[in-house]
Design a protein around this motif. Structure first.
Motif, PDB file in Angstrom:
ATOM      1  N   GLY A   1     -13.429  25.141 -43.199  1.00 60.09           N
ATOM      2  CA  GLY A   1     -12.896  24.594 -41.951  1.00 60.09           C
ATOM      3  C   GLY A   1     -12.817  23.082 -41.915  1.00 60.09           C
ATOM      4  N   GLY A   2     -13.085  22.422 -43.051  1.00 61.02           N
ATOM      5  CA  GLY A   2     -13.156  20.961 -43.053  1.00 61.02           C
ATOM      6  C   GLY A   2     -11.846  20.272 -43.404  1.00 61.02           C
ATOM      7  N   ASN A  19     -20.519  21.138 -23.030  1.00 59.68           N
ATOM      8  CA  ASN A  19     -21.865  21.714 -22.917  1.00 59.68           C
ATOM      9  C   ASN A  19     -21.964  23.086 -23.592  1.00 59.68           C
ATOM     10  OD1 ASN A  19     -23.116  19.589 -21.630  1.00 59.68           O
ATOM     11  ND2 ASN A  19     -22.625  20.329 -19.568  1.00 59.68           N
ATOM     12  N   TRP A  20     -21.076  23.314 -24.522  1.00 59.03           N
ATOM     13  CA  TRP A  20     -21.143  24.556 -25.306  1.00 59.03           C
ATOM     14  C   TRP A  20     -21.938  24.288 -26.578  1.00 59.03           C
ATOM     15  CZ3 TRP A  20     -15.515  26.981 -25.293  1.00 59.03           C
ATOM     16  CH2 TRP A  20     -15.313  27.633 -24.062  1.00 59.03           C
ATOM     17  N   VAL A  21     -23.241  24.392 -26.447  1.00 57.74           N
ATOM     18  CA  VAL A  21     -24.095  24.145 -27.603  1.00 57.74           C
ATOM     19  C   VAL A  21     -24.231  25.423 -28.425  1.00 57.74           C
ATOM     20  CG1 VAL A  21     -26.400  23.423 -28.332  1.00 57.74           C
ATOM     21  CG2 VAL A  21     -25.317  22.346 -26.343  1.00 57.74           C
ATOM     22  N   LYS A  22     -24.417  26.529 -27.704  1.00 55.85           N
ATOM     23  CA  LYS A  22     -24.558  27.829 -28.390  1.00 55.85           C
ATOM     24  C   LYS A  22     -23.193  28.471 -28.623  1.00 55.85           C
ATOM     25  CE  LYS A  22     -28.868  28.699 -25.916  1.00 55.85           C
ATOM     26  NZ  LYS A  22     -29.253  29.374 -24.696  1.00 55.85           N
ATOM     27  N   LYS A  23     -23.179  29.506 -29.429  1.00 55.69           N
ATOM     28  CA  LYS A  23     -21.932  30.200 -29.773  1.00 55.69           C
ATOM     29  C   LYS A  23     -21.310  30.859 -28.544  1.00 55.69           C
ATOM     30  CE  LYS A  23     -21.842  34.040 -32.279  1.00 55.69           C
ATOM     31  NZ  LYS A  23     -21.979  34.910 -33.475  1.00 55.69           N
ATOM     32  N   GLN A  24     -20.011  30.666 -28.361  1.00 60.90           N
ATOM     33  CA  GLN A  24     -19.283  31.227 -27.230  1.00 60.90           C
ATOM     34  C   GLN A  24     -18.276  32.263 -27.733  1.00 60.90           C
ATOM     35  OE1 GLN A  24     -19.873  29.947 -23.998  1.00 60.90           O
ATOM     36  NE2 GLN A  24     -21.497  28.746 -25.001  1.00 60.90           N
ATOM     37  N   ASN A  25     -18.363  33.469 -27.227  1.00 59.19           N
ATOM     38  CA  ASN A  25     -17.404  34.512 -27.619  1.00 59.19           C
ATOM     39  C   ASN A  25     -16.158  34.426 -26.755  1.00 59.19           C
ATOM     40  OD1 ASN A  25     -18.664  36.138 -29.759  1.00 59.19           O
ATOM     41  ND2 ASN A  25     -20.283  36.375 -28.223  1.00 59.19           N
ATOM     42  N   PRO A  59     -12.336  22.045 -28.439  1.00 56.11           N
ATOM     43  CA  PRO A  59     -13.231  21.200 -29.244  1.00 56.11           C
ATOM     44  C   PRO A  59     -14.311  22.076 -29.890  1.00 56.11           C
ATOM     45  CG  PRO A  59     -13.138  20.461 -26.935  1.00 56.11           C
ATOM     46  CD  PRO A  59     -12.493  21.820 -26.993  1.00 56.11           C
ATOM     47  N   GLY A  60     -15.055  21.497 -30.803  1.00 56.03           N
ATOM     48  CA  GLY A  60     -16.176  22.206 -31.422  1.00 56.03           C
ATOM     49  C   GLY A  60     -15.785  22.855 -32.733  1.00 56.03           C
ATOM     50  N   ALA A  61     -16.727  23.573 -33.303  1.00 57.56           N
ATOM     51  CA  ALA A  61     -16.520  24.237 -34.597  1.00 57.56           C
ATOM     52  C   ALA A  61     -16.088  25.673 -34.337  1.00 57.56           C
ATOM     53  CB  ALA A  61     -17.804  24.198 -35.422  1.00 57.56           C
ATOM     54  N   VAL A  62     -14.839  25.973 -34.699  1.00 55.95           N
ATOM     55  CA  VAL A  62     -14.245  27.268 -34.379  1.00 55.95           C
ATOM     56  C   VAL A  62     -14.416  28.241 -35.545  1.00 55.95           C
ATOM     57  CG1 VAL A  62     -12.055  28.446 -33.896  1.00 55.95           C
ATOM     58  CG2 VAL A  62     -12.548  26.228 -32.838  1.00 55.95           C
ATOM     59  N   ALA A 112     -13.667  35.270 -35.940  1.00 60.02           N
ATOM     60  CA  ALA A 112     -14.494  35.863 -34.881  1.00 60.02           C
ATOM     61  C   ALA A 112     -14.010  35.482 -33.484  1.00 60.02           C
ATOM     62  CB  ALA A 112     -15.945  35.419 -35.064  1.00 60.02           C
ATOM     63  N   GLY A 113     -13.144  34.466 -33.378  1.00 60.22           N
ATOM     64  CA  GLY A 113     -12.712  34.001 -32.063  1.00 60.22           C
ATOM     65  C   GLY A 113     -13.827  33.352 -31.266  1.00 60.22           C
ATOM     66  N   THR A 114     -14.728  32.664 -31.989  1.00 60.78           N
ATOM     67  CA  THR A 114     -15.864  32.019 -31.326  1.00 60.78           C
ATOM     68  C   THR A 114     -15.866  30.515 -31.603  1.00 60.78           C
ATOM     69  OG1 THR A 114     -17.293  32.339 -33.257  1.00 60.78           O
ATOM     70  CG2 THR A 114     -17.288  34.091 -31.600  1.00 60.78           C
ATOM     71  N   VAL A 115     -16.631  29.794 -30.777  1.00 60.90           N
ATOM     72  CA  VAL A 115     -16.792  28.354 -30.998  1.00 60.90           C
ATOM     73  C   VAL A 115     -18.243  27.980 -30.738  1.00 60.90           C
ATOM     74  CG1 VAL A 115     -16.042  27.825 -28.635  1.00 60.90           C
ATOM     75  CG2 VAL A 115     -15.925  26.045 -30.386  1.00 60.90           C
ATOM     76  N   ILE A 116     -18.693  26.967 -31.456  1.00 62.71           N
ATOM     77  CA  ILE A 116     -20.075  26.493 -31.303  1.00 62.71           C
ATOM     78  C   ILE A 116     -20.068  24.971 -31.390  1.00 62.71           C
ATOM     79  CG2 ILE A 116     -20.645  26.602 -33.773  1.00 62.71           C
ATOM     80  CD1 ILE A 116     -23.390  27.738 -32.931  1.00 62.71           C
ATOM     81  N   GLY A 117     -21.034  24.341 -30.745  1.00 66.11           N
ATOM     82  CA  GLY A 117     -21.208  22.901 -30.893  1.00 66.11           C
ATOM     83  C   GLY A 117     -20.090  22.075 -30.290  1.00 66.11           C
TER      84      GLY A 117
END
Lengths: 324, 324
Positions: A159-160, A90-96, A73-76, A80-85
């Motif tokens: 990404g939309g 509970n992943w509010v901040k950017k996750q690597n 889930p979230g905005a990928v 970068a292979g990261t997700v945010i939001g």
């Protein structure tokens, strides 16, 4: 290229994982609870541990695998292979995510939006029949979508692409959590069906088991609404008619835009089967232009909960093929 | 590959043709009336004669050209180079356009739908800015559309992609010539605007020049409606609001599906400029999902009547590049 693939389908409650053959067949599948405590900080370490354990338990070695794909889930950010939001994790901040998993397991890793990997799964091994142009819509707590054209996911410029849950089906309709009004999601998600049921029950004056349940404050679910509709409840049928009118409208207009071979309906609400599909198809046909109506087919998803992990694995395969 | 291209834009009234450089610049352009008599049997011979004459008059030889592209109304079979059901040309039966033109002129020939070639033209040399993902909608007598993704036209499984004129914007709305109800075309084409004007004038009770014109039986055109709206006429502004609400809804939902870089609005109605674009953009933004609203831009077409011939020429170039 005959090595196997690892697919991960990360959800707010459980994380589903699978070892998948290069032909897309599941060899092992298993799941773990998603621990969203501590700002979701355990999620990725738990996935890594679980994959390492499963490789060991099933007498594989890491060399038996080509790569790993994952839906989240979230905005990928795919590059970068990261997700945010991803708020349900509970992943509010950017996750690597990629750096962590690729670093720990030493396999190429691709991250993608969860609805998109489910679309890929159905395209590869499910109702998509490997037609090159497939749209997938998942009716769950929310409504997600994925668009595959020419065998590849379409992301759009930001990404939309595939935001079918946020197609407006009623100007000035129900308020959506996205800030807009009248999004498909507000009517055709599991929570949307319940909302429609509540509003229509309040106005309904005839005899209906669903009306009685609403009046006595019982918990109504989308499943109950479709079940009662199937059993002749008038109010429930009116609700299903309204929900499927919006769904058929949205999908018909998607089809008027890209005329895919298949539009596949998945997610929990789609377990209603033909009670959902039949009226949706009728409204779809009212909406689709003739050449579209004659060619684009609505189908129910076939892979159920496996779509995400299989689609994630296919992503790893695509990535490996691109690199070779 | 530095040879020139020939683009043909076949319309019900005139046929526009151009010699185009490999960079997409028009060198010569001219037009001939489209003679639709005798079941449209003169159309293709007249085009051939006219091109041969123009080559001669302009001191070119056939060897100066790479190929020919052409846009036509009707249902095109691209692989076969044929068209059927172009009623405004009296082409009811299948027309072997490619065989005739290729045979007579000895150049590779590609046939495409007219809205699609206009989309290619704007993508190549107009408002598309060569972004890879562009949607084009043309508001003329009808409403046509073209979808370009990854730099290539999307046709869908049965040629129905880009049927934006037949996106349903009002369930149970105006009857469309296609047999459906509430298609965008019934509101946002030139004839659609006149229909909306007539219906809204009948209900309007205030002071309005447009109302007076309607009441006295004067001919109303889409151009007059936008002109009067621009000059403060209340009824005309209400009509523009209704038309642009539907247009913004349809385009917002197209954007929610594929999130293109640009959506380009062309055709005669788009000559209204900002009087059309500004309110359409407002309704588009109400419809588009956040990530889409932040990225997909609505623009007015820039090439006017040249879009078709330029886009047709680009098709010839694409075809030549594919062959080499």
């Amino acid at each position: 290229m005959s090595k196997n693939l690892i697919g991960i389908d990360l959800g707010g409650t459980t994380t589903k994982m699978a070892f998948v053959s290069p032909d897309g067949d599941i060899m092992n599948k298993w799941k773990i609870p998603t621990d969203i405590s501590d700002e979701g900080g355990h999620i990725v370490p738990n996935i890594i541990d679980s994959i390492q354990q499963e490789i060991k338990d099933s007498n594989f070695s890491i060399d038996d695998f080509t790569g790993i794909g994952m839906g989240t889930p979230g905005a990928v950010n795919i590059d970068a292979g990261t997700v945010i939001g991803a708020y349900n994790l509970n992943w509010v901040k950017k996750q690597n995510v990629r750096d962590q998993i690729q670093g720990a397991l030493g396999l190429p890793f691709v991250l993608e939006n969860d609805a998109n990997v489910a679309a890929l799964g159905e395209y590869w091994k499910g109702a998509g029949e490997r037609d090159n142009d497939v749209v997938f819509v998942t009716l769950g707590t929310g409504v997600g979508g994925g668009v595959i054209l020419g065998g590849h996911l379409i992301h759009g410029i930001n990404g939309g692409a595939g935001e079918i849950g946020h197609v407006t089906v009623e100007q000035d309709g129900y308020q959506c959590t996205c800030g807009k009004k009248g999004c498909l999601e507000t009517y055709a998600s599991a929570t949307g069906v319940v909302h429609v049921a509540s509003d229509m029950a309040a106005e309904f004056t005839g005899t209906s088991r669903l009306k009685e349940m609403e009046d006595s404050g019982e918990d109504i679910t989308s499943k109950i609404v479709f079940y009662l509709a199937d059993n002749g409840d008038i109010l429930a049928n009116q609700i299903v008619d309204r929900v499927t009118r919006y769904l058929g409208l949205a999908l018909g207009n998607v089809a008027n835009t890209i005329n895919p071979a298949n539009i596949i309906i998945g997610g929990g609400v789609s377990n209603a089967g033909n009670t959902l599909l039949q009226p949706t198809t009728r409204y779809f046909q009212e909406t689709a232009f003739k050449s579209v109506r004659d060619s684009t087919k609505l189908r129910l998803a076939q892979l159920g909960n496996d779509a995400g992990a299989i689609g994630a694995a296919s992503l790893a395969l695509q990535y490996a093929n691109k690199m070779n």
